[in-house]
Design an enzyme around this catalytic site. Structure first.
Site, PDB file in Angstrom:
ATOM      1  N   GLY A   1       2.343   2.147  10.616  1.00  0.00           N
ATOM      2  CA  GLY A   1       3.946   3.223  10.729  1.00  0.00           C
ATOM      3  C   GLY A   1       3.844   3.910  11.765  1.00  0.00           C
ATOM      4  O   GLY A   1       4.838   4.489  11.618  1.00  0.00           O
TER       5      GLY A   1
ATOM      6  N   ASN B   1       0.866  -1.680   0.346  1.00  0.00           N
ATOM      7  CA  ASN B   1      -0.069  -0.290  -0.340  1.00  0.00           C
ATOM      8  C   ASN B   1       1.391   1.538  -0.408  1.00  0.00           C
ATOM      9  O   ASN B   1       1.491   1.818   1.151  1.00  0.00           O
ATOM     10  CB  ASN B   1      -1.191   0.079   1.542  1.00  0.00           C
ATOM     11  CG  ASN B   1      -1.423   1.621   1.353  1.00  0.00           C
ATOM     12  OD1 ASN B   1      -1.887   2.035   1.050  1.00  0.00           O
ATOM     13  ND2 ASN B   1      -2.971   1.675   2.858  1.00  0.00           N
TER      14      ASN B   1
ATOM     15  N   LYS C   1       0.150   4.220  -0.394  1.00  0.00           N
ATOM     16  CA  LYS C   1      -0.479   5.549   0.344  1.00  0.00           C
ATOM     17  C   LYS C   1      -0.089   6.749  -0.332  1.00  0.00           C
ATOM     18  O   LYS C   1       0.031   6.239  -1.284  1.00  0.00           O
ATOM     19  CB  LYS C   1      -0.341   5.368   1.573  1.00  0.00           C
ATOM     20  CG  LYS C   1      -0.225   4.354   3.206  1.00  0.00           C
ATOM     21  CD  LYS C   1      -0.157   4.255   4.340  1.00  0.00           C
ATOM     22  CE  LYS C   1      -0.211   3.470   4.490  1.00  0.00           C
ATOM     23  NZ  LYS C   1      -0.355   3.106   5.712  1.00  0.00           N
TER      24      LYS C   1
END
Ligand code: PGA
Length: 265
Positions: A177, A11, A13
């Site tokens: 994260g 991903n 982002k």
């Protein structure tokens, strides 16, 4: 019974630009084009889908093009939104729904996420439904209830035959994260409960075949131990998926776990 192939997603982002997205896509293909025992997908930002898609098309591989989100309707006056139908037209095969950043930063409620899941599946695309508790919810002992609620609502009206195209991603928000990863046995515990819930919503065979990925600070150094857990079927990778060598190393940990489960028969 269908075997649960490990599934590894990157991903990206809201990172990369046109150049670095192309470079990253090439690095992922260079490292993983020949892997056939796992499923791999990358989720670039919308503006780079076509570019990354054409790079994937140029080099034969099983790596799928994914999108990070979509709207609930096929078309219409929804300024700024993108439909599953349009994504399919751009060769996207799989779409995320309910990522924690959409839930907690953008404020998407379960009802909207459910409509997105339904739209993605109705359009014939694969869907990864993300669920997971915040740190506060975990500390209050509410993690299981939160996962249960997000899953129940996210899967409302989803027909059993569509579940073949649905993967669940368990992503504890406190691990995303942050560099904090769930301990392998905590991830296993959550995944086992989620699988049990799928069994109670559908049936035992569906629960046994549905894939549940783990997400939250997966790195080359912890991937193997996480993927070795019985109910962890790969991972959804954020930060580490932006470095081709790290993503490739994590996917290889998926290959190792695929080998282990086929050896177990
Ligand atoms: P992370 O993100 O690997 O950077 O923790 C995971 C995710 O958000 O899917």
């Amino acid at each position: 019974m269908r075997e649960r192939r490990p599934y590894i997603g990157g991903n990206w982002k809201m990172f990369t630009d046109r150049n670095s997205a192309s470079h990253l896509a090439r690095g992922v293909i260079d490292g993983l084009a020949r892997e056939s025992s796992i499923d791999i997908a990358v989720f670039p930002p919308f503006p780079y889908l076509i570019t990354v898609g054409s790079i994937l098309r140029d080099r034969p591989s099983t790596i799928r093009l994914g999108a990070q989100d979509c709207w609930t309707k096929q078309e219409g006056a929804f300024t700024g939104e993108v439909s599953a139908h349009m994504l399919k037209d751009c060769d996207v095969r799989v779409v995320l729904a309910g990522h924690s950043e959409r839930r907690h930063v953008i404020g998407e409620p379960d009802s909207l996420i459910n409509q997105k899941v339904l739209a993605i599946l109705e359009d014939g695309l694969d869907c990864i439904l993300c669920v997971g508790e915040t740190l506060e919810q975990r500390e209050q002992g509410k993690a299981d209830d939160v996962n249960r609620e997000q899953l129940l609502k996210g899967l409302s009206f989803v027909r059993k035959e569509h579940l073949e195209r649905l993967t669940i991603a368990y992503e504890p928000v406190w691990a995303i994260g942050t560099g904090r990863t769930a301990l392998p046995h905590d991830a296993q515990d959550a995944h086992e409960k989620i699988r049990g819930l799928v069994a109670s919503l559908y049936d035992a065979e569906t629960a046994e075949t549905i894939r549940i990925m783990y997400g939250g600070s997966v790195k080359p150094g912890n991937a193997q131990e996480l993927f070795a857990q019985k109910d962890v079927d790969g991972g959804l990778i954020g930060g580490a998926s932006l470095v081709a060598a790290d993503f490739v190393a994590i996917a290889r940990a998926g290959v190792v776990s695929a080998g282990r489960s086929s050896a177990l028969g």
